[in-house]
Design a protein around this motif. Structure first.
Motif, short mmCIF file in Angstrom:
data_model
loop_
_atom_site.label_atom_id
_atom_site.label_comp_id
_atom_site.label_asym_id
_atom_site.label_seq_id
_atom_site.Cartn_x
_atom_site.Cartn_y
_atom_site.Cartn_z
N LYS A 89 0.83 -1.20 0.00
CA LYS A 89 0.00 0.00 0.00
C LYS A 89 0.87 1.26 0.00
N GLU A 92 2.28 1.94 -3.40
CA GLU A 92 1.27 2.55 -4.28
C GLU A 92 1.10 4.03 -3.98
N LEU A 93 1.17 4.39 -2.69
CA LEU A 93 1.08 5.81 -2.34
C LEU A 93 2.29 6.60 -2.84
N ARG A 95 3.40 6.76 -5.71
CA ARG A 95 3.13 7.32 -7.05
C ARG A 95 2.19 8.51 -7.01
N GLN A 96 1.67 8.84 -5.84
CA GLN A 96 0.80 10.00 -5.73
C GLN A 96 1.61 11.28 -5.66
N VAL A 97 1.01 12.37 -6.13
CA VAL A 97 1.71 13.66 -6.22
C VAL A 97 1.98 14.18 -4.81
N HIS A 99 2.78 17.32 -2.24
CA HIS A 99 2.43 18.73 -2.13
C HIS A 99 3.32 19.38 -1.08
N ARG A 418 8.99 11.21 0.44
CA ARG A 418 7.85 12.13 0.44
C ARG A 418 7.98 13.12 1.58
N GLU A 441 3.91 17.67 -12.39
CA GLU A 441 3.68 17.25 -11.02
C GLU A 441 4.63 16.12 -10.67
N SER A 443 6.04 13.13 -8.00
CA SER A 443 5.74 12.16 -6.95
C SER A 443 7.08 11.61 -6.45
#
Length: 563
Positions: A89, A92-93, A95-97, A99, A418, A441, A443
């Motif tokens: 999990k 997979e997170l 690959r999220q953008v 901020h 991140r 954007e 990631s």
């Protein structure tokens, strides 16, 4: 004769393991002993314990293994390993953008309403106990201690903490034999490396003095050092605080955002440090002439004269400190114990105080396996304790960035990247280009991929960018301080200008300037900052020139056609 069937190395390894199991089971006299050996064979060779497996069950298995003499894994770091579903999990997170957050997110807010998690304390014992009885009592107590932690707290909220009883035993020995306890923290993550439970145990339970060492002060601005110092003095009034660095010549008073720091030069002989004088003055105020520390004072003065520093050591000042108990300072000897998390610089501090390299230093957490005794002078003795991770509820990604968890064993690095990328503009610092040009954007996965492409990190078989290797290198740059991330005390961002004009800040800058008198004469002319692309290009050009010289020395190279 028929041709033999191909046999892989993996199958051969399984065959040898099964053969070893059968041999061990055949040598046992009873079925109970045989079942215990089968359980021992199932213990993983890594320094982790699966979440699905009970931690106390692993501790029981490890206690059986520790009966063997010369166990090579006796002092290894042991953490609770996350399950594969959670890692999937989190990948997979990745690959999220991401901020970016404001600077206020760098401030660490103290939650005084929530009680801290207590540390493991050595159970009562006496000299009439045998070694077997003492080990059995400590093992039973530590198993109950771990069971209590996992019963009272959610396993998802707990951070990585030490599950190896042998490492805790090293801490117990150091706390017992020391007169003064040094709690060493990295100035970039002081609240993460400071254990309130250890402070309470040393001050209240043991009745000893504790000195907080703010180490690596050359890696952050001086105003941040003074802000953290005042914060700890306000919250822990019985704590003595000293600032220390083994590399004062590399201190930077102005850190420019968007620039990467130079890599610290750790080679050569041990250089003069900053902080030994302040530590001596604190020890003199605590000892109150119960121990002769003149030899330590003369040692520091001689080192300052050799390095060209004309600063004079202040005489010990009077302080309202309770007189020491009669049990302390045996035989006129002051024993100082060094405790703290892994990678906070305990061994470097010992080398700096001694003046020569007496303890090996490594960036890998857990390098120091057992406590070591070093004499600074005939009347001052230091005890180096292995780095120990105390239980807490801090962010696991922050533990990876702080070097508490070994980067080489990180199975999912996107969470830590991140956290770093939201607080530092990694893209601009490393001058990365997006792997997918139309997109703007970023990631954590994109950052690792772009950095792998830039550095030429390609997998051997598939020929794709090596994401894991590039992520590992980014984390190591954050650990070295080349990507400067430093947490701040509450209210620092708003009152930063006030802290810059603080009297102690000016005094710290003056101290650092004596170790580095000519900052303007630095070779790069950027006050300790450097451009990562420029540094890489210089290395590439220098290597190209060497290649040209080597090819021109070869007479047959002149026969080659460049077209």
């Amino acid at each position: 004769m028929p041709r033999k069937k191909p046999y892989s190395g993996k199958q051969k390894k399984l065959q040898l393991q099964e053969k070893r199991k059968r041999k061990q089971n055949s040598e046992n006299d009873s079925d109970e002993e045989g079942s215990n050996l089968e359980e021992n064979d199932r213990v993983p060779s890594s320094s982790k314990v699966e979440e699905d497996e009970s931690p106390t069950q692993s501790l029981q298995q490890k206690s059986v293994q520790s009966t063997k003499s010369l166990d090579p894994n006796r002092y290894r770091l042991e953490f609770l390993q996350e399950s594969n579903t959670k890692l999937k999990k989190r990948r997979e997170l990745g690959r999220q953008v991401l901020h970016p957050v404001s600077e206020l997110e760098l401030e660490v807010c103290d939650d005084d309403s929530e009680p801290y998690i207590d540390i493991a304390k050595r159970p009562p014992w006496h000299y009439n106990c045998s070694t077997a009885e003492l080990q059995k009592t400590e093992t039973r107590y530590f198993q109950e201690y771990v069971e209590k932690i996992f019963a009272e707290h959610d396993i998802n909220e707990l951070s990585y903490f030490e599950l190896n009883l042998e490492t805790w035993r090293q801490l117990w020995r150091v706390l017992e034999m020391s007169d003064i306890i040094l709690i060493i923290v990295d100035i970039r993550y002081p609240m993460l490396h400071f254990s309130p439970a250890l402070y309470n145990h040393v001050i209240n339970d043991l009745g000893k003095h504790a000195i907080l060492i703010l180490n690596k002060v050359d890696m952050v601005p001086p105003e941040l050092v003074i802000a953290w110092k005042e914060h700890f003095l306000l919250k822990y009034p019985k704590l003595h605080i000293a600032c220390f660095t083994s590399y004062p010549k590399e201190a930077i008073t102005n850190i420019v955002p968007g620039k990467a720091r130079k890599k610290r030069n750790r080679g050569g002989r041990i250089a003069i440090n900053m902080g030994a004088r302040e530590l001596l003055e604190i020890c003199e105020s605590i000892v109150q002439k119960k121990v002769d520390l003149s030899s330590w004072r003369h040692k520091i003065e001689s080192e300052n004269e050799a390095s060209g520093l004309d600063e004079v050591i202040n005489e010990s000042h009077e302080d309202t400190i309770e007189p020491p108990s009669p049990e302390k300072y045996k035989n006129g000897m002051l024993t100082i114990g060094c405790t703290g998390y892994p990678n906070v610089g305990k061994s470097s501090l010992l080398n700096g105080l001694k003046g020569v390299k007496v303890v090996s230093v490594s960036k890998t957490p857990g390098h120091t396996k057992h406590f070591q005794t070093i004499f600074i002078t005939p009347t001052v003795k230091l005890c180096d304790c292995p780095g120990l991770v105390f239980p807490s509820k801090c962010d696991k990604a922050l533990q990876v960035l702080a070097g508490i968890y070994p980067i080489s064993q990180v199975r999912e690095a996107f969470s830590a990247i991140r956290y770093l990328g939201e607080r530092i503009n990694i893209v601009n610092i490393l001058h990365l280009q997006h792997p997918d040009p139309p997109s703007k954007e970023w990631s954590p996965y994109d950052i690792c991929e772009a950095f792998a492409i830039k550095r030429g990190m390609i997998t051997a078989k598939a020929g794709r960018p090596d994401i894991h290797r590039s992520a590992n290198l980014i984390l190591r740059m954050g650990l070295d301080g080349r990507l400067c991330l430093a947490l701040r005390p509450p209210g620092f961002t708003q009152n930063r200008d006030i802290w810059k004009e603080h009297q102690e800040t000016k005094g710290l800058i003056e101290k650092l300037s004596k170790y580095r008198p000519s900052i303007e004469e630095s070779s790069d002319g950027s006050d300790g900052e450097f451009d990562s692309d420029k540094d890489e290009n210089e290395n590439e050009t220098s290597s190209d020139e060497e290649n040209v010289k080597m090819t021109t020395k070869n007479p047959f190279a002149l026969l080659c056609d460049d077209d």
